[in-house]
Design a protein around this motif. Structure first.
Motif, short mmCIF file in Angstrom:
data_model
loop_
_atom_site.label_atom_id
_atom_site.label_comp_id
_atom_site.label_asym_id
_atom_site.label_seq_id
_atom_site.Cartn_x
_atom_site.Cartn_y
_atom_site.Cartn_z
N GLU A 13 -3.00 -3.43 12.24
CA GLU A 13 -1.80 -3.16 11.43
C GLU A 13 -0.74 -4.23 11.66
OE1 GLU A 13 -1.89 1.68 10.98
OE2 GLU A 13 -1.18 0.82 12.87
N ALA A 16 -1.75 -7.25 9.75
CA ALA A 16 -1.52 -7.09 8.30
C ALA A 16 -0.05 -7.31 7.96
CB ALA A 16 -1.98 -5.71 7.84
N VAL A 17 0.84 -6.79 8.78
CA VAL A 17 2.27 -7.00 8.57
C VAL A 17 2.60 -8.49 8.69
CG1 VAL A 17 4.56 -6.58 9.58
CG2 VAL A 17 2.98 -4.66 9.22
N PHE A 20 1.34 -10.36 5.59
CA PHE A 20 2.21 -10.17 4.43
C PHE A 20 3.48 -11.02 4.57
CE2 PHE A 20 5.85 -7.73 2.65
CZ PHE A 20 5.56 -7.93 1.30
N ALA A 94 7.31 -11.15 12.97
CA ALA A 94 6.60 -9.94 12.53
C ALA A 94 5.49 -9.55 13.52
CB ALA A 94 6.01 -10.14 11.14
N VAL A 109 9.11 -6.21 8.89
CA VAL A 109 8.09 -6.06 7.86
C VAL A 109 8.50 -6.76 6.57
CG1 VAL A 109 6.73 -4.41 6.52
CG2 VAL A 109 7.43 -3.82 8.86
N ALA A 138 2.06 -6.17 -1.07
CA ALA A 138 2.03 -5.54 0.26
C ALA A 138 0.79 -4.63 0.33
CB ALA A 138 3.30 -4.75 0.51
N VAL A 142 0.04 -2.09 4.99
CA VAL A 142 1.48 -2.37 5.11
C VAL A 142 2.34 -1.20 4.61
CG1 VAL A 142 3.36 -3.92 4.43
CG2 VAL A 142 1.16 -4.86 5.15
N LEU A 146 4.96 0.92 7.01
CA LEU A 146 6.37 1.01 6.66
C LEU A 146 6.85 2.47 6.60
CD1 LEU A 146 8.66 -0.91 5.99
CD2 LEU A 146 8.06 -0.67 3.59
#
Length: 176
Positions: A13, A16-17, A20, A94, A109, A138, A142, A146
């Protein structure tokens, strides 16, 4: 007053953030480099973010390059260059999204994306379209990450307002 509980974030995770944020910042790096020719700090921050997103260990490299790119943003000759350097700094930062249930973490994020939206707005683009496009980019997980955080409150600065608009759009993006 009670403190909200911490939340769990997996390494995937976090990657992935960071991915992005790095993808957003990559759009603005050429803007910075055309304005400030001999300053590699934003590029180094973006490279550190990409390295982490692509599987490298989270290390001091992300922290130090993020701080250096933040300094580059403070020294930038104009707002667009400042936002470009800030986006790169935030992409590297991030990697250090904290598992604290605090709305301030949303900036880790989304601030790189908010910088892209603000630069587009300064160029006369339709910011609502840009926000929607960024929200669509996103990719999962993501939006789910969030949603674990409290929603941020808008500030007086335009960048803070755009961050809130992006937050609203991304939270609903994979629920459509």
């Amino acid at each position: 007053m009670t403190t909200p509980p911490d939340l769990d974030l997996t390494l995937e995770e976090l990657r992935a953030v960071a991915r992005f944020a790095a993808d957003c910042a990559a759009e603005l790096l050429p803007v910075y480099e055309s304005s400030v020719v001999d300053d590699a700090r934003p590029r180094e921050a973006l490279e550190a973010a990409r390295a982490f997103a692509n599987g490298a260990a989270r290390s001091n490299r992300q922290r130090t390059t993020a701080f250096a790119a933040h300094r580059a943003a403070r020294e930038a000759p104009d707002e667009v260059a400042r936002l470009a350097a800030l986006a790169c700094a935030d992409a590297a930062g991030a990697a250090y999204l904290h598992p604290l249930a605090q709305a301030t973490q949303v900036g880790h994020v989304l601030r790189s994306a908010a910088c892209v939206a603000r630069v587009a707005e300064l160029r006369g683009e339709d910011v609502d379209v840009v926000v929607a496009t960024l929200a669509d980019r996103a990719a999962p997980p993501v939006p789910a990450v969030l949603r674990r955080y409290p929603t941020p409150q808008g500030g007086r600065a335009r960048l803070a307002e755009l961050l809130v608009a992006l937050d609203t759009a991304v939270r609903g993006s994979d629920a459509r």
